[in-house]
Design a protein around this motif. Structure first.
Motif, PDB file in Angstrom:
ATOM      1  N   LYS A 174       0.904  -1.191   0.023  1.00  0.00           N
ATOM      2  CA  LYS A 174      -0.102   0.036   0.083  1.00  0.00           C
ATOM      3  C   LYS A 174       0.958   1.269   0.021  1.00  0.00           C
ATOM      4  O   LYS A 174       2.126   1.080   0.478  1.00  0.00           O
ATOM      5  N   ILE A 175       0.271   2.215  -0.553  1.00  0.00           N
ATOM      6  CA  ILE A 175       0.931   3.677  -0.238  1.00  0.00           C
ATOM      7  C   ILE A 175       0.583   4.359   0.969  1.00  0.00           C
ATOM      8  O   ILE A 175      -0.620   4.331   1.319  1.00  0.00           O
ATOM      9  N   LYS A 176       1.439   4.793   1.538  1.00  0.00           N
ATOM     10  CA  LYS A 176       1.213   5.379   3.116  1.00  0.00           C
ATOM     11  C   LYS A 176       1.925   6.404   3.431  1.00  0.00           C
ATOM     12  O   LYS A 176       3.113   6.652   2.978  1.00  0.00           O
ATOM     13  N   ASN A 177       1.304   7.547   4.028  1.00  0.00           N
ATOM     14  CA  ASN A 177       1.857   8.686   4.363  1.00  0.00           C
ATOM     15  C   ASN A 177       2.772   8.236   6.003  1.00  0.00           C
ATOM     16  O   ASN A 177       2.015   7.916   6.766  1.00  0.00           O
ATOM     17  N   ILE A 178       4.054   8.389   5.723  1.00  0.00           N
ATOM     18  CA  ILE A 178       4.606   7.974   7.085  1.00  0.00           C
ATOM     19  C   ILE A 178       5.497   9.345   7.496  1.00  0.00           C
ATOM     20  O   ILE A 178       6.224   9.846   6.676  1.00  0.00           O
ATOM     21  N   SER A 179       5.483   9.662   8.886  1.00  0.00           N
ATOM     22  CA  SER A 179       6.039  10.753   9.135  1.00  0.00           C
ATOM     23  C   SER A 179       7.007  10.394  10.501  1.00  0.00           C
ATOM     24  O   SER A 179       6.496   9.259  11.249  1.00  0.00           O
ATOM     25  N   GLY A 180       8.116  11.032  10.966  1.00  0.00           N
ATOM     26  CA  GLY A 180       8.697  10.443  11.916  1.00  0.00           C
ATOM     27  C   GLY A 180      10.268  10.784  12.144  1.00  0.00           C
ATOM     28  O   GLY A 180      10.740  11.691  11.368  1.00  0.00           O
ATOM     29  N   PHE A 181      11.071  10.348  13.077  1.00  0.00           N
ATOM     30  CA  PHE A 181      12.285  10.553  13.172  1.00  0.00           C
ATOM     31  C   PHE A 181      13.204   9.403  12.688  1.00  0.00           C
ATOM     32  O   PHE A 181      12.770   8.413  12.901  1.00  0.00           O
ATOM     33  N   GLY A 182      14.240   9.931  12.124  1.00  0.00           N
ATOM     34  CA  GLY A 182      15.134   8.664  11.836  1.00  0.00           C
ATOM     35  C   GLY A 182      16.754   9.245  11.745  1.00  0.00           C
ATOM     36  O   GLY A 182      16.963  10.676  12.374  1.00  0.00           O
ATOM     37  N   VAL A 183      17.699   8.414  11.510  1.00  0.00           N
ATOM     38  CA  VAL A 183      19.014   8.727  11.532  1.00  0.00           C
ATOM     39  C   VAL A 183      19.662   8.775  10.132  1.00  0.00           C
ATOM     40  O   VAL A 183      19.632   7.638   9.436  1.00  0.00           O
ATOM     41  N   GLU A 199      12.330   3.681  12.085  1.00  0.00           N
ATOM     42  CA  GLU A 199      11.729   2.272  12.704  1.00  0.00           C
ATOM     43  C   GLU A 199      10.934   1.734  11.545  1.00  0.00           C
ATOM     44  O   GLU A 199      10.270   0.578  11.672  1.00  0.00           O
ATOM     45  N   HIS A 200      10.482   2.297  10.519  1.00  0.00           N
ATOM     46  CA  HIS A 200       9.762   1.865   9.476  1.00  0.00           C
ATOM     47  C   HIS A 200      10.434   1.334   8.319  1.00  0.00           C
ATOM     48  O   HIS A 200       9.890   0.659   7.506  1.00  0.00           O
ATOM     49  N   GLY A 201      11.839   1.184   8.353  1.00  0.00           N
ATOM     50  CA  GLY A 201      12.505   0.627   7.525  1.00  0.00           C
ATOM     51  C   GLY A 201      13.612   1.445   6.881  1.00  0.00           C
ATOM     52  O   GLY A 201      13.878   2.959   7.484  1.00  0.00           O
ATOM     53  N   ALA A 202      14.316   1.282   6.112  1.00  0.00           N
ATOM     54  CA  ALA A 202      15.341   2.150   5.321  1.00  0.00           C
ATOM     55  C   ALA A 202      14.602   3.056   4.380  1.00  0.00           C
ATOM     56  O   ALA A 202      14.008   2.564   3.751  1.00  0.00           O
ATOM     57  N   ILE A 203      15.092   4.513   4.187  1.00  0.00           N
ATOM     58  CA  ILE A 203      14.590   5.277   3.160  1.00  0.00           C
ATOM     59  C   ILE A 203      15.526   5.731   2.599  1.00  0.00           C
ATOM     60  O   ILE A 203      16.601   6.081   3.208  1.00  0.00           O
ATOM     61  N   ARG A 204      15.361   5.836   1.273  1.00  0.00           N
ATOM     62  CA  ARG A 204      16.494   6.557   0.141  1.00  0.00           C
ATOM     63  C   ARG A 204      15.836   7.762  -0.415  1.00  0.00           C
ATOM     64  O   ARG A 204      14.623   7.531  -0.945  1.00  0.00           O
ATOM     65  N   ILE A 205      16.309   8.692  -0.484  1.00  0.00           N
ATOM     66  CA  ILE A 205      15.808   9.889  -1.006  1.00  0.00           C
ATOM     67  C   ILE A 205      16.874  10.458  -1.993  1.00  0.00           C
ATOM     68  O   ILE A 205      17.747  10.664  -1.700  1.00  0.00           O
ATOM     69  N   ASP A 206      16.242  10.757  -3.077  1.00  0.00           N
ATOM     70  CA  ASP A 206      17.106  11.462  -4.027  1.00  0.00           C
ATOM     71  C   ASP A 206      17.202  12.929  -3.898  1.00  0.00           C
ATOM     72  O   ASP A 206      16.298  13.505  -3.687  1.00  0.00           O
ATOM     73  N   VAL A 207      18.396  13.710  -3.862  1.00  0.00           N
ATOM     74  CA  VAL A 207      18.700  14.778  -3.717  1.00  0.00           C
ATOM     75  C   VAL A 207      19.698  15.403  -4.788  1.00  0.00           C
ATOM     76  O   VAL A 207      20.072  14.600  -5.874  1.00  0.00           O
ATOM     77  N   ASN A 208      19.603  16.827  -5.050  1.00  0.00           N
ATOM     78  CA  ASN A 208      20.771  17.066  -6.081  1.00  0.00           C
ATOM     79  C   ASN A 208      22.250  17.125  -5.493  1.00  0.00           C
ATOM     80  O   ASN A 208      22.348  17.064  -4.348  1.00  0.00           O
ATOM     81  N   PHE A 209      23.140  17.223  -6.521  1.00  0.00           N
ATOM     82  CA  PHE A 209      24.311  17.134  -6.180  1.00  0.00           C
ATOM     83  C   PHE A 209      24.887  18.129  -4.804  1.00  0.00           C
ATOM     84  O   PHE A 209      25.528  17.834  -3.897  1.00  0.00           O
ATOM     85  N   GLN A 210      24.264  19.165  -5.129  1.00  0.00           N
ATOM     86  CA  GLN A 210      24.828  20.164  -4.311  1.00  0.00           C
ATOM     87  C   GLN A 210      24.290  20.280  -2.762  1.00  0.00           C
ATOM     88  O   GLN A 210      24.927  20.368  -1.844  1.00  0.00           O
ATOM     89  N   THR A 211      22.993  19.642  -2.955  1.00  0.00           N
ATOM     90  CA  THR A 211      22.360  19.533  -1.471  1.00  0.00           C
ATOM     91  C   THR A 211      22.871  18.339  -0.942  1.00  0.00           C
ATOM     92  O   THR A 211      23.290  18.369   0.283  1.00  0.00           O
ATOM     93  N   ALA A 212      23.655  17.313  -1.627  1.00  0.00           N
ATOM     94  CA  ALA A 212      24.210  16.078  -0.968  1.00  0.00           C
ATOM     95  C   ALA A 212      25.546  16.624  -0.260  1.00  0.00           C
ATOM     96  O   ALA A 212      25.986  16.336   0.730  1.00  0.00           O
ATOM     97  N   ARG A 213      26.178  17.481  -1.121  1.00  0.00           N
ATOM     98  CA  ARG A 213      27.472  17.776  -0.743  1.00  0.00           C
ATOM     99  C   ARG A 213      27.497  18.949   0.382  1.00  0.00           C
ATOM    100  O   ARG A 213      28.068  18.859   1.290  1.00  0.00           O
ATOM    101  N   LEU A 214      26.706  19.852   0.157  1.00  0.00           N
ATOM    102  CA  LEU A 214      26.817  20.972   0.915  1.00  0.00           C
ATOM    103  C   LEU A 214      25.829  20.765   2.331  1.00  0.00           C
ATOM    104  O   LEU A 214      26.109  21.406   3.465  1.00  0.00           O
TER     105      LEU A 214
END
Lengths: 370, 126
Positions: A174-183, A199-214
């Motif tokens: 299912k698609i679910k809206n999840i909010s919370g804290f993670g590390v 706690e809901h599992g691993a999350i991978r989020i795409d970001v742009n290069f500048q955001t990743a770096r800075l």
């Protein structure tokens, strides 16, 4: 010991005419009992949130026996035997729990037959449910009838379609809206993305290069606040991220900063730090401990952080009448939740800061369905 | 062992085992080096500030805080407390974990957690 009529399982199909019950089909009787036992465990845990372990010999009180096989199609009468019960069981006697488990199982069967959502089920219940109708042909059914009731008024058929619906519902994503804290657990630049453990599992989020770096580079171990849409499995565990509504690094508050600084302080201990005893604390222990200490201090401000002579870092605190100890050495993490009233305790081992660890830390008593 | 189960025993806590107002279980876990005996003081013979001052100034040892555990609480885990007066400290006693040690070393750590929990519940005495 008193014999109490409990359930009749009617095996419908030509193979069962003349009260015959082939051995390969009769295995379903023991599977039926296993489903009931797992449901009984789930009910007992819900009724006894302060108990960490099931009463001793729990399963012994939930035994069905084949009374007789009725003429017609094979109808197995399965009484249960009541005996004197230990006080250990708490407010509900096994008989009552067993009856409730039976009613819940009937509700599950009915919900599947009516194409309605199933109630929340533990993984063990789901596993046993999927086994029901083992060795039966597609045209053959098992019909459940409770206690002394007649098959005309209490009929709950488990057909091939029933099992398919149960399996489908359990597997459904299912698609679910999840909010919370993670590390924050990783930053990649090729392709630019960040990884978070929650706690809901691993999350991978795409970001742009500048955001990743800075923004995120060098911030591993920091707490993040997120709100995402994700595809989840039956247990609500994230399979993949579909969209990000909000995401930010959480600024270390006083207790998080204090926890991280305490771990850094312990990192400087030299061998023999405790009157000649006491191992040094490894860098890996320090890294793992910082992530976990920061996470814990976000919801448990009174936690203490200590070294052990074996070179571990231990995080200790009291919550919900339980004493929590998290012992960390390198990437090995052992969590022990101990009741102060008796000798009960729950111990689980993890590698690093994992979703399972965060789930356990956020639970009331250390018990989580796996 | 004294006959008074309410007798309180004082334990000076090494700075590494005191954080955020709590004593860590390590503060109540004796080691092989000390033959699985914990140094404590009879509270009936020494106040917490006296105990701490003596620990630091007379014996030159570090103490971040003083916590207390009753004889009954030790006794619950088969830990015997016996008087062990020494030079300059007549209030000194030993809490003997050897009975616990017979079960296993991990049992010593588990019992130390329970004892530390009792001490934390009572709170810091000095």
């Amino acid at each position: 010991m008193e014999k109490v009529p409990f359930v009749k399982l009617s095996f419908a199909g030509s193979r069962f005419n003349g009260a015959r019950l082939p051995a390969d089909a009769s295995v379903n009787i023991s599977i039926y009992q296993k489903v009931l036992v797992e449901l009984a465990k789930q009910i007992w845990r819900e009724k006894n949130p302060n108990r960490l372990r099931l009463p001793r010999n729990f399963e012994r009180y939930f035994q069905l026996q084949i009374g007789d096989i009725e003429e017609g199609s094979a109808v197995a009468h399965l009484p249960r035997f009541e005996e004197d019960l230990p006080e250990l069981f708490g407010s509900m006697a096994p008989g009552d729990i067993f009856d409730k488990a039976q009613d819940e199982l009937v509700n599950i069967i009915d919900a599947a037959n009516d194409n309605k959502p199933l109630p929340r089920l533990s993984p063990a219940v789901r596993y046993e449910l999927r086994q029901l109708r083992k060795n039966l042909r597609s045209s053959e059914n098992i019909v459940v009838t409770r206690g002394r009731l007649s098959r005309d008024v209490d009929r709950h058929p488990i057909s091939a379609a029933t099992r398919e619906r149960i399996t489908r519902e359990i597997r459904e994503e299912k698609i679910k809206n999840i909010s919370g804290f993670g590390v924050l657990s990783g930053v990649s630049e090729t392709p630019p993305s960040i990884s978070v453990v929650s706690e809901h599992g691993a999350i991978r989020i795409d970001v742009n290069f500048q955001t990743a770096r800075l923004t995120y580079n060098g911030q591993n171990g920091r707490l993040v606040d997120f709100n995402i849409n994700a595809v989840v499995d039956y247990d609500g565990f994230i399979k993949r991220t579909e969209g990000v509504n909000a995401f930010s690094l959480v600024k270390d508050d006083n207790s998080m900063a204090k926890a991280a600084s305490r771990v850094s302080e312990l990192a400087g201990l030299e061998a023999g730090w405790y009157n000649g005893e006491g191992e040094e604390i490894s860098q890996l222990t320090v890294i793992t401990s910082k992530d976990i200490a920061r996470f814990i201090s976000a919801f448990e401000g009174s936690a203490g952080i200590f070294p052990s002579v074996e070179g571990e870092i231990q995080i200790e605190y009291a919550r919900n009448d339980f004493e929590w100890t998290i012992a960390i050495k390198d990437t090995h993490v052992i969590v022990e939740v101990m009741s102060l009233d008796d000798d009960e305790s729950v111990v689980r081992r993890f590698r690093g800061c994992s979703p399972g660890l965060l789930r356990m830390l956020l639970s009331d008593n250390g018990i989580v369905d796996e | 062992m004294s006959d008074n189960q309410d007798e309180l025993f004082l334990r000076n806590i090494h700075p590494h085992f005191y954080d955020n107002g709590r004593v860590g279980s390590g503060g109540f876990a004796p080691t092989d080096e000390h033959e699985y005996c914990l140094s404590v003081d009879f509270a009936s013979m020494s106040s917490p500030p006296e105990s701490r001052k003596r620990h630091e100034t007379v014996f030159g040892l570090e103490s971040a805080a003083v916590f207390g555990v009753t004889e009954a609480e030790f006794d619950e885990h088969s830990i015997e407390c016996k008087a062990d007066p020494i030079d300059l400290n007549p209030a000194h006693a030993l809490a003997d974990y050897n009975e616990v040690r017979l079960a296993s070393r991990s049992q010593v750590k588990k019992v130390a957690r329970k004892i530390a929990a009792k001490a934390n519940k009572r709170g810091r005495l000095d």
